[in-house]
Design an enzyme around this catalytic site. Structure first.
Site, short mmCIF file in Angstrom:
data_model
loop_
_atom_site.label_atom_id
_atom_site.label_comp_id
_atom_site.label_asym_id
_atom_site.label_seq_id
_atom_site.Cartn_x
_atom_site.Cartn_y
_atom_site.Cartn_z
N SER A 13 2.57 -25.11 -39.04
CA SER A 13 3.16 -24.40 -40.18
C SER A 13 4.44 -23.65 -39.76
CB SER A 13 2.16 -23.46 -40.84
OG SER A 13 1.87 -22.36 -40.02
N MET A 95 -0.52 -25.00 -27.40
CA MET A 95 -1.66 -24.30 -26.81
C MET A 95 -1.82 -24.66 -25.33
SD MET A 95 -2.37 -22.42 -29.31
CE MET A 95 -3.91 -21.62 -28.91
N LEU A 98 3.22 -23.44 -20.10
CA LEU A 98 4.28 -24.29 -19.56
C LEU A 98 4.41 -24.02 -18.06
CD1 LEU A 98 6.69 -23.84 -22.56
CD2 LEU A 98 5.68 -26.02 -21.82
N THR A 113 6.04 -18.04 -29.92
CA THR A 113 5.50 -17.13 -30.92
C THR A 113 4.01 -16.98 -30.68
OG1 THR A 113 5.27 -16.66 -33.26
CG2 THR A 113 5.34 -18.98 -32.66
N HIS A 114 3.54 -15.74 -30.76
CA HIS A 114 2.17 -15.42 -30.36
C HIS A 114 1.53 -14.49 -31.40
CE1 HIS A 114 -1.16 -14.80 -27.60
NE2 HIS A 114 -1.11 -13.53 -27.94
N ASP A 146 8.37 -16.51 -19.82
CA ASP A 146 8.58 -16.46 -18.37
C ASP A 146 7.41 -17.19 -17.72
OD1 ASP A 146 6.43 -14.74 -18.39
OD2 ASP A 146 7.57 -12.97 -17.78
N ASP A 150 2.15 -15.26 -21.70
CA ASP A 150 2.55 -14.34 -22.78
C ASP A 150 3.07 -13.01 -22.24
OD1 ASP A 150 1.73 -16.29 -24.68
OD2 ASP A 150 -0.33 -15.59 -24.55
C1 GAR Z 1 0.42 -19.62 -34.50
O1 GAR Z 1 -0.18 -18.50 -35.09
C2 GAR Z 1 0.85 -19.30 -33.09
O2 GAR Z 1 1.28 -17.99 -32.91
C3 GAR Z 1 -0.41 -19.56 -32.33
O3 GAR Z 1 -0.92 -20.74 -32.89
C4 GAR Z 1 -0.59 -20.74 -34.29
C5 GAR Z 1 -0.03 -22.10 -34.62
O4 GAR Z 1 0.09 -22.23 -36.01
N1 GAR Z 1 -0.15 -19.70 -30.93
C6 GAR Z 1 -0.98 -19.24 -30.00
O5 GAR Z 1 -2.05 -18.72 -30.23
C7 GAR Z 1 -0.49 -19.43 -28.58
N2 GAR Z 1 -1.22 -18.60 -27.68
P1 GAR Z 1 0.88 -23.46 -36.65
O6 GAR Z 1 0.45 -24.73 -35.88
O7 GAR Z 1 0.42 -23.49 -38.07
O8 GAR Z 1 2.35 -23.18 -36.50
#
Ligand code: GAR
Length: 204
Positions: A13, A95, A98, A113-114, A146, A150
């Site tokens: 999304s 998930m 890197l 984004t976290h 980095d 996170d």
């Molecule tokens: C997002 O909320 C993102 O922050 C999170 O996975 C979701 C993906 O949503 N990432 C993590 O938890 C990484 N540790 P999406 O596939 O609908 O964009």
């Protein structure tokens, strides 16, 4: 025009929000490729927008470092085909951690984004961990990647109040409603120079 290579593992999304923003000619970034570590359902958003995709599976690489090299090669191959502008790697729901070689290859031009207010609740289960800890407030962080998990410098954050008895799914959905515009705005700020990734004094 900033070129984006977006990496996803799930529904995408956040990718969808970037693609929608980039459909406006006034938005200063374009998604040039979307990569995944798996058959992510979110790749369909790229297909619908005519953006090339690739999958690099960790199981097909001998080591994490090899996986990172293969991922970097795919990004370069797709981005060089577009033009010579710099690329920004956007981890939007990837998930996987890197590997250091990958981070070195793109640093500082890679962001994540976290779904938590880092440094609180890093890792793969940020929303669940915030609920388990009884947090009354959580949110979302966009940060430079980095070599840690996170731990990179924060670019932007948005806050969400946790509702009593709220489920992980409901809270994560409310976080994502803020996350999508935050990511779109942060990428815009990088593209227009408001954030200079080589100058941490511009980060927030
Ligand atoms: C997002 O909320 C993102 O922050 C999170 O996975 C979701 C993906 O949503 N990432 C993590 O938890 C990484 N540790 P999406 O596939 O609908 O964009």
């Amino acid at each position: 025009m900033l070129k984006l290579a977006v990496l996803i593992s799930g529904g995408g999304s956040n990718l969808e929000a970037l693609l929608a923003a980039a459909a406006d000619p006034a938005y200063p970034a374009r998604v040039v490729c979307v990569g995944s570590d798996t058959d992510a359902p979110g790749l369909a958003h790229a297909h619908a927008a005519g953006v090339p995709t690739f999958i690099v599976r960790p199981a097909d690489a001998e080591t994490r470092a090899d996986w990172g090299r293969a991922l970097a090669e795919e990004i370069r191959r797709h981005s060089e085909a577009v033009d010579a502008e710099p690329i920004l790697v956007v981890s939007a729901g990837l998930m996987r951690i890197l590997p250091p070689g990958f981070v070195d290859a793109f640093s500082p031009r890679l962001i994540n984004t976290h779904p938590a207010l880092l440094p609180s609740f890093p890792g793969a289960h940020a929303v669940r961990d915030a609920l388990a800890a009884g947090a009354t407030e959580t949110g979302v962080t966009v940060h430079v990647i980095d070599e840690g998990v996170d731990t990179g410098p924060v670019l932007r954050q948005a806050r969400v109040q946790v509702r009593p008895g709220e489920s992980e799914t409901d809270l994560h959905e409310r976080i994502k409603q803020l996350e999508r515009p935050l990511l779109v705005d942060t990428v815009r700020a990088i593209a227009d120079g408001t954030i200079d990734l080589t100058d941490p004094s511009t980060y927030r």
